[in-house]
Scaffold this active site. Structure first.
Site, PDB file in Angstrom:
ATOM      1  N   ILE A  44       0.848  -1.186   0.000  1.00 57.15           N
ATOM      2  CA  ILE A  44       0.000   0.000   0.000  1.00 57.15           C
ATOM      3  C   ILE A  44       0.881   1.232   0.000  1.00 57.15           C
ATOM      4  CG2 ILE A  44      -1.711   1.310   1.331  1.00 57.15           C
ATOM      5  CD1 ILE A  44      -2.445  -1.523   2.592  1.00 57.15           C
ATOM      6  N   LYS A  45       0.543   2.165  -0.891  1.00 62.18           N
ATOM      7  CA  LYS A  45       1.272   3.420  -0.949  1.00 62.18           C
ATOM      8  C   LYS A  45       0.316   4.551  -0.605  1.00 62.18           C
ATOM      9  CE  LYS A  45       3.423   6.625  -4.139  1.00 62.18           C
ATOM     10  NZ  LYS A  45       3.329   7.087  -5.535  1.00 62.18           N
ATOM     11  N   VAL A  46       0.659   5.316   0.435  1.00 63.10           N
ATOM     12  CA  VAL A  46      -0.143   6.485   0.793  1.00 63.10           C
ATOM     13  C   VAL A  46       0.768   7.706   0.932  1.00 63.10           C
ATOM     14  CG1 VAL A  46      -2.010   5.215   1.948  1.00 63.10           C
ATOM     15  CG2 VAL A  46       0.018   5.897   3.258  1.00 63.10           C
TER      16      VAL A  46
END
Lengths: 307, 307, 307, 307, 307
Positions: D203-205
């Protein structure tokens, strides 16, 4: 097969033999068989306008079998109708007249500004009913036209793979056109061109008026002095706009009108190099004996036996 | 099979033997079997109007098994219901009454101006539940009608290939119609025509009123003096508009009403050449003994044993 | 298998043995196994409300494994969660508790008036994760409900063919309903009926209030004096509206509340003939030891060991 | 394979060996291989912001081969780019750096309020180009998010079946969020949770700010005194919100900024338990020698060799 | 095959041999064969602008065969047209000139603010007609662009699998752009970049003006002093923006204009490193002898025999 029909078929050299066979079946059928001219009987008005408006003038027409009989007795090249009408009559007339299954339809119970017809039947129906072609209406100028073109593309791909010819009714309608603009000469020729580019084998358009609708087109019509003052000239321009005469284009007469006026239009189609007429309300909305006489005159004009 | 049923089946000569067999199953079942008349019990009101409005008047109807029993005991030609209702009862009554799976449904928790029903079941469900037909509602006059016609076309193609008959509820509704216009004679006949053209085997419409809704239609009704003053005349005109009587058309009575008024309507259907009734709320919203008596009278009128 | 479970399964005689087997697995699992009652642990709030709102009250719940442990230790009949939560924990607990894959989800980062959930997983996921059922939320009263019903229909068809049971969360929401109307008795019973008609095996609704929302329904509630003044009466009416008690209906308690009030509601569910509870926030938003005690009381009420 | 990598892989026990193999390939590649930390080079700005804005600061970046070289020389764990950029360079660098095919993209030539990216490539492309993973952007808070979640679900199902890992860029954007709200702590954690629930492997935030956007969330943050005052605390809270640390979450630094500020952020990611950085504009928009030094420092902070 | 063509093909190392073969067929055909430069004849104006506007200036062009002849006699590298035009002529010219099937088309009978073309043909058509490539138009900046990118992606996937090259017309248009903005340098380079990222083998853009449209881009053009004052500089910048020259980019001259001005533009394309021209209205809207002379000059400039 005579030379004229061979010539017409030569324009369709990209089509497979199945499609060309079915084109030949229409061109060689009926009183005009072999002349290269066509008169087709279309009866989709029950769906498009409602039953009473369509059949009350000649109540025999409520019966789906009537129109088969009319097309056969008149010697039409083909009979075109929606799924229900063909299904309800075809078993009694198998092989007696080439059939065109009209694969989309529109009613006027909700008459939107930018119409799109519903796809109501397809290639598998046409095949099981013994048809030679599928028919499809597009409304260029409708905001929904992109969807219709794509539906037609899918139908065309499937139909031709099955050896069926494709007949396209190309009727400009939509929020961006005036009523008169729907039959403007630049609009009708544009509609014919679009149908041809989409792969139509037979193109049906309305008879064009002398109006030029689009400003950019008007400049060209004036600069090059394209002759459009007579109906025959306008028909010629439509034919030219349909791959320079290398696609079959037929014309609809529209609403019922005076017979002599209609015959004048047929002469203009003939003189302008048109390939024939599709005659609905003017034929099935009168008694059969009158209709046969009427269609006889129309065909006579095309074959040259009537002036 | 008697001659009348043979005659009716002859109108469906384009259908495969599977479809004709299932039509025959309905026509030959129950008290009216063999008369060419039909009374069908439909129970989709739980979905369409909600459970209390549907079943509180006769709480036995909350149980899905009740309606099978009612249809069987009354001798109805068929019982029509949505997926859940059929699934929840069919195992106890396999083969005791012809079943119609109602394949789309609409609720009123969000009552839009231009309605479209949700497709809630399909041909594979109908086959695994032992049905003879699929049922489908279209709302001509809705802005969503194009989508509904296309859904119906897909269902019809698949259903008939599987030998199932197709029953179409054709109810004009939508933003462009007044409430009264929904049952105007020109609108109801148009709705019947559309269903027939789309390939419906059995058409269900509402009983029409004497109003003519559309201006263009009004001209024709006046010019040709189409008789529409009595209910029987209007029923006759609906039948005529459905391929001149060559499609089975049945009528719904609408909301619960006084019995005698209902019977009068049944007599008009009979006298106008209608093929029968589809009786929902008037039958299942009263005690079973009362319902059996009520349906007995309706069937008696159709078979001629009751005046 | 005891007689009560056999009786319940008999209502699902149309389902294939695979579906009935999976229904039996839930009915026979955990502390309430064999009673015909169910308590299910659902944890989709991380998606539906966001992680902090869901898990900050009991941070152990951030870990997907926690909820498996809770459901197992409490003896719940099943544990329901979205794809990610099941995937991230299932390998440690294979076969220890029946699993329901929640196949659509909705977040509130864009909280539209007429909601529709996203389809986030499906039958192939449920099968590879060893689930006994799929879960799906519909929002009757949303303008998007037609799409949701059709998504559910597709999921149901595929799930049942694979032997999976179908659990439907039926929560009326949308622009045409007031907040209070979402739990009005006529609206909740309508929502239950719709889920049943769509083929749900297990139906989950909210506990209804005494309000009647729709004017047409109100007439019927008054005319037939349908008893809805106590919660138990309303639960009874929901069960009646779900095929007269022949479908499993369970109730959600909604937001966290005082324990005693919650237990009162459970007693009303039991007294009204409800089949159980689905308990999310009230169980996982407190310490596990407290949750086990809380769920123990709930189950005790259902099995009769607690008053 | 060392114990840390084994531990990380144990969180993905539901994934097939193909997916876990590809996760291992990224985790074990480059300078940070085996540390459990990752630095990924993404270059989709040519599509997302236009070529001059992306590459004019360091024109070597116009050439697709440049970014492969940069990722390889810097020892990044992976390189992520759209179809065209990968196709135009991959043949020269087969097997030299793990590749992530970015499967959807958005441009700003028409910058709508509720964005959705176009799906521009897919699993078959990723496989023929030798990628280890597919990448996909969702915009929670966009009115179009439902469609995006469903596109991601389809991609994920297909990708994992082919053994590819799934990397999700989860960037809240849309008409219902303020610009500052896009990086509010409750919104970023919600976005991470959604990605995790949808089945993302990585996950990239964006790095979250201290603002809490949603009123309902604010109550919870205050009541439970969730620590979010320092960046490291906020990173910790994001990790917690992503299945309590059992999913790999990496952070983007956003627009180019001062190096020291960037390194401070990296230290906060490290101290908060984050798994690494995805560094685009800060790396490829400076000369390669500078970029290698810059990335060296970033990696040094993660591996502990730089404070 | 000479070294320049080998070099160009090396940029397409990710493509299968079928695609590279078809690229080689175009690069090695006609007068410019082997130079690495291309002049393509496109004739889709009949669909895009209507027949009279397209063909009245040189009525020979109404005949679909004319354009094959023109392309062959002029020694163009390829001829591109919609389905109908190719079908109606190809049988007479099989194998005489590489063909590009233009697979989507747009008319102006309803000229919407955010245009999308209709998909009018596809890979199976291209294959049965003997084409070397498919062509497709995208309108970046249209609100409908996402749909177009996805249509292109599907076409590209299918085309390349069949060994066909993909030619993309990338024309920014839409409600968010001014007319002048459509050819702004930052917009044209962005459009080229998008086409390249989408996997186009050959990119066709309009010649850019010196305007910079987007504020964010303007900052970059000023800060880095990107040279865009001369047309050759702008062409160079387009080529740079298309993977630093590693994709074939050709330019359209737009509306018919003075010959000498056109030749000046061709020189600028040549000097800026462009790969050639696509010349429609300037070639087929004059007599064939004039067109051959005109195209001869254009090709002469590219090959160096004309200054």
């Amino acid at each position: 097969m005579n030379d004229r029909i061979r010539e017409i078929l030569s324009w369709y050299a990209s089509e497979n033999p199945g499609v060309r066979t079915n084109l030949a079946r229409m061109l060689n059928h009926g009183r005009l068989g072999g002349t290269g001219k066509m008169v087709i009987l279309p009866v989709d008005q029950g769906f498009e306008h409602g039953p009473a408006r369509s059949f009350a003038p000649n109540p025999a027409g409520y019966d789906p079998r009537y129109h088969f009989q009319l097309a056969i007795e008149a010697g039409c090249n083909a009979y075109a109708a929606p799924l229900g009408f063909l299904e309800a009559g075809v078993s009694d007339y198998c092989g007696e007249v080439p059939l065109i299954l009209k694969c989309n339809n529109h009613d006027i119970l909700n008459d939107e500004k930018d119409p799109i017809s519903a796809v109501t039947s397809g290639v598998s129906d046409a095949l099981r009913l013994g048809c030679v072609a599928v028919g499809f209406t597009i409304y260029p100028a409708s905001a929904e036209r992109t969807e219709m073109y794509q539906q037609l593309r899918e139908l065309t791909e499937e139909a031709k793979a099955a050896g069926l010819a494709v007949v396209v009714w190309s009727y400009p309608r939509g929020s961006s056109l005036s009523k008169e603009g729907e039959t403007a000469i630049d609009v009708v020729t544009y509609a014919a061109q679009i149908a041809a580019q989409l792969g139509a084998d037979i193109i049906k358009v309305k008879l064009p008026g002398a109006k030029v609708e689009l400003a950019e087109a008007q400049k060209v019509y004036q600069k090059y002095e394209i002759p459009i003052s007579t109906l025959a000239e306008r028909v010629h321009h439509v034919i030219q706009s349909s791959f320079d005469g290398r696609r079959i284009v037929i014309f609809s007469g529209g609403a019922a009108t005076e017979d002599e006026k209609f015959f004048e239009e047929v002469r203009a189609i003939r003189d302008g190099g048109g390939f024939g007429s599709i005659v609905g309300r003017n034929s099935f909305q009168r008694k059969k004996s009158d209709a046969l006489k009427f269609l006889g005159t129309v065909m006579g004009i095309y074959e040259g036996s009537v002036k």
